[in-house]
Design a protein around this motif. Structure first.
Motif, PDB file in Angstrom:
ATOM      1  N   THR A  92     -39.324 -31.275 -42.042  1.00 51.80           N
ATOM      2  CA  THR A  92     -38.122 -30.790 -41.372  1.00 51.80           C
ATOM      3  C   THR A  92     -36.948 -31.506 -42.010  1.00 51.80           C
ATOM      4  N   GLY A  93     -35.997 -30.732 -42.508  1.00 51.77           N
ATOM      5  CA  GLY A  93     -34.822 -31.303 -43.154  1.00 51.77           C
ATOM      6  C   GLY A  93     -33.594 -31.170 -42.275  1.00 51.77           C
ATOM      7  N   SER A  94     -32.764 -32.187 -42.297  1.00 54.18           N
ATOM      8  CA  SER A  94     -31.505 -32.162 -41.549  1.00 54.18           C
ATOM      9  C   SER A  94     -30.401 -31.601 -42.430  1.00 54.18           C
ATOM     10  N   TYR A  95     -29.461 -30.934 -41.815  1.00 54.48           N
ATOM     11  CA  TYR A  95     -28.265 -30.471 -42.516  1.00 54.48           C
ATOM     12  C   TYR A  95     -27.108 -30.525 -41.534  1.00 54.48           C
ATOM     13  N   HIS A  96     -25.893 -30.507 -42.050  1.00 53.60           N
ATOM     14  CA  HIS A  96     -24.693 -30.542 -41.207  1.00 53.60           C
ATOM     15  C   HIS A  96     -23.896 -29.269 -41.444  1.00 53.60           C
ATOM     16  N   TRP A  97     -23.216 -28.822 -40.388  1.00 56.02           N
ATOM     17  CA  TRP A  97     -22.404 -27.616 -40.492  1.00 56.02           C
ATOM     18  C   TRP A  97     -21.306 -27.683 -39.439  1.00 56.02           C
ATOM     19  N   GLY A  98     -20.432 -26.696 -39.424  1.00 54.05           N
ATOM     20  CA  GLY A  98     -19.350 -26.646 -38.437  1.00 54.05           C
ATOM     21  C   GLY A  98     -18.115 -27.394 -38.918  1.00 54.05           C
ATOM     22  N   THR A  99     -17.128 -27.499 -38.028  1.00 55.13           N
ATOM     23  CA  THR A  99     -15.882 -28.177 -38.347  1.00 55.13           C
ATOM     24  C   THR A  99     -16.157 -29.602 -38.792  1.00 55.13           C
ATOM     25  N   ASN A 100     -15.666 -29.946 -39.976  1.00 55.47           N
ATOM     26  CA  ASN A 100     -15.881 -31.279 -40.564  1.00 55.47           C
ATOM     27  C   ASN A 100     -17.358 -31.650 -40.668  1.00 55.47           C
ATOM     28  N   ASN A 101     -18.225 -30.643 -40.758  1.00 55.63           N
ATOM     29  CA  ASN A 101     -19.675 -30.884 -40.836  1.00 55.63           C
ATOM     30  C   ASN A 101     -20.156 -31.789 -39.702  1.00 55.63           C
ATOM     31  N   SER A 102     -19.651 -31.552 -38.504  1.00 56.69           N
ATOM     32  CA  SER A 102     -19.940 -32.432 -37.371  1.00 56.69           C
ATOM     33  C   SER A 102     -21.178 -32.033 -36.570  1.00 56.69           C
ATOM     34  N   VAL A 103     -21.745 -30.873 -36.845  1.00 55.37           N
ATOM     35  CA  VAL A 103     -22.915 -30.423 -36.091  1.00 55.37           C
ATOM     36  C   VAL A 103     -24.158 -30.600 -36.958  1.00 55.37           C
ATOM     37  N   VAL A 104     -25.189 -31.211 -36.378  1.00 50.49           N
ATOM     38  CA  VAL A 104     -26.439 -31.442 -37.106  1.00 50.49           C
ATOM     39  C   VAL A 104     -27.412 -30.325 -36.789  1.00 50.49           C
ATOM     40  N   GLY A 105     -28.007 -29.769 -37.836  1.00 52.19           N
ATOM     41  CA  GLY A 105     -29.048 -28.765 -37.675  1.00 52.19           C
ATOM     42  C   GLY A 105     -30.328 -29.240 -38.331  1.00 52.19           C
ATOM     43  N   HIS A 106     -31.426 -28.567 -38.018  1.00 54.32           N
ATOM     44  CA  HIS A 106     -32.729 -28.912 -38.594  1.00 54.32           C
ATOM     45  C   HIS A 106     -33.437 -27.633 -39.003  1.00 54.32           C
ATOM     46  N   ALA A 107     -33.983 -27.627 -40.212  1.00 53.64           N
ATOM     47  CA  ALA A 107     -34.701 -26.463 -40.709  1.00 53.64           C
ATOM     48  C   ALA A 107     -35.997 -26.927 -41.364  1.00 53.64           C
ATOM     49  N   SER A 108     -37.032 -26.118 -41.221  1.00 51.59           N
ATOM     50  CA  SER A 108     -38.274 -26.461 -41.907  1.00 51.59           C
ATOM     51  C   SER A 108     -38.056 -26.276 -43.406  1.00 51.59           C
ATOM     52  N   CYS A 109     -38.797 -27.046 -44.188  1.00 52.52           N
ATOM     53  CA  CYS A 109     -38.668 -26.957 -45.636  1.00 52.52           C
ATOM     54  C   CYS A 109     -39.988 -27.312 -46.303  1.00 52.52           C
ATOM     55  N   VAL A 110     -40.108 -26.872 -47.537  1.00 54.78           N
ATOM     56  CA  VAL A 110     -41.272 -27.184 -48.357  1.00 54.78           C
ATOM     57  C   VAL A 110     -40.793 -28.058 -49.503  1.00 54.78           C
ATOM     58  N   LEU A 111     -41.457 -29.185 -49.694  1.00 54.91           N
ATOM     59  CA  LEU A 111     -41.156 -30.107 -50.772  1.00 54.91           C
ATOM     60  C   LEU A 111     -42.274 -29.979 -51.807  1.00 54.91           C
ATOM     61  N   THR A 112     -41.889 -29.759 -53.061  1.00 51.66           N
ATOM     62  CA  THR A 112     -42.881 -29.550 -54.114  1.00 51.66           C
ATOM     63  C   THR A 112     -42.600 -30.485 -55.281  1.00 51.66           C
ATOM     64  N   LEU A 113     -43.617 -31.258 -55.661  1.00 48.73           N
ATOM     65  CA  LEU A 113     -43.505 -32.111 -56.837  1.00 48.73           C
ATOM     66  C   LEU A 113     -43.671 -31.261 -58.088  1.00 48.73           C
ATOM     67  N   GLN A 114     -42.801 -31.493 -59.076  1.00 54.37           N
ATOM     68  CA  GLN A 114     -42.843 -30.753 -60.333  1.00 54.37           C
ATOM     69  C   GLN A 114     -42.677 -31.707 -61.510  1.00 54.37           C
ATOM     70  N   SER A 115     -42.855 -31.211 -62.709  1.00 49.86           N
ATOM     71  CA  SER A 115     -42.620 -31.972 -63.950  1.00 49.86           C
ATOM     72  C   SER A 115     -43.296 -33.346 -63.930  1.00 49.86           C
ATOM     73  N   ASN A 116     -44.621 -33.323 -63.793  1.00 46.67           N
ATOM     74  CA  ASN A 116     -45.401 -34.559 -63.769  1.00 46.67           C
ATOM     75  C   ASN A 116     -44.926 -35.502 -62.660  1.00 46.67           C
ATOM     76  N   ASN A 117     -44.556 -34.922 -61.537  1.00 41.78           N
ATOM     77  CA  ASN A 117     -44.147 -35.651 -60.328  1.00 41.78           C
ATOM     78  C   ASN A 117     -42.850 -36.433 -60.479  1.00 41.78           C
ATOM     79  N   THR A 118     -41.982 -36.014 -61.403  1.00 40.37           N
ATOM     80  CA  THR A 118     -40.694 -36.676 -61.579  1.00 40.37           C
ATOM     81  C   THR A 118     -39.545 -35.859 -61.001  1.00 40.37           C
ATOM     82  N   VAL A 119     -39.843 -34.624 -60.557  1.00 40.46           N
ATOM     83  CA  VAL A 119     -38.857 -33.752 -59.933  1.00 40.46           C
ATOM     84  C   VAL A 119     -39.402 -33.313 -58.585  1.00 40.46           C
TER      85      VAL A 119
END
Length: 142
Positions: A92-119
């Motif tokens: 679950t990743g956090s992000y900010h939005w709204g006026t002055n980015n003052s509101v915190v949101g949460h969205a599911s995400c997929v994290l993938t290792l690439q390039s011999n685990n350096t990316v």
């Protein structure tokens, strides 16, 4: 003199043996470590860095550029990181939005290792609560 050399050699060998495999940043499947992008908020040159703890479950921000987009150093950006296969993780990743980015949101995400685990590629799903889909990111292992 020979005895002293043997002791020194033994200490070096013991140090080498005692090092964990996780000390190397390109170990297969290792997501723990320090990651950084230079296009935070899709703004070229804006740095954001974070560390995924040794257990590989939480990512905390360690560095922010001139446009932090509502985040602060020390904030948790990724939580509940769980392996879903070789080199892929759900989170679950956090992000900010709204006026002055003052509101915190949460969205599911997929994290993938690439390039011999350096990316690390992070792809977000749409947040059902807000309808916002945060941008995808590529992070480099430091």
């Amino acid at each position: 003199k020979t005895f002293l050399k043997k002791i020194l050699a033994s200490m070096l060998i013991m140090d080498f043996i005692s090092r964990k495999k996780s000390d190397t940043k390109t170990q297969a499947g290792t997501i723990s470590g320090t990651w950084q992008t230079t296009a935070w908020g899709q703004e070229s040159g804006n740095i954001m860095g974070f560390v995924i703890n040794p257990s590989g479950t939480i990512g905390n921000i360690t560095q922010l550029g001139t446009q932090p987009y509502g985040f602060s150093v020390g904030d948790v950006i990724y939580t509940s990181i769980t392996s879903t296969g070789t080199g892929t993780y759900s989170s679950t990743g956090s992000y900010h939005w709204g006026t002055n980015n003052s509101v915190v949101g949460h969205a599911s995400c997929v994290l993938t290792l690439q390039s011999n685990n350096t990316v690390l590629y992070v792809h977000y799903a749409q947040d059902a609560a807000t309808g916002i889909t945060p941008p995808d990111y590529y992070y480099q292992m430091l």
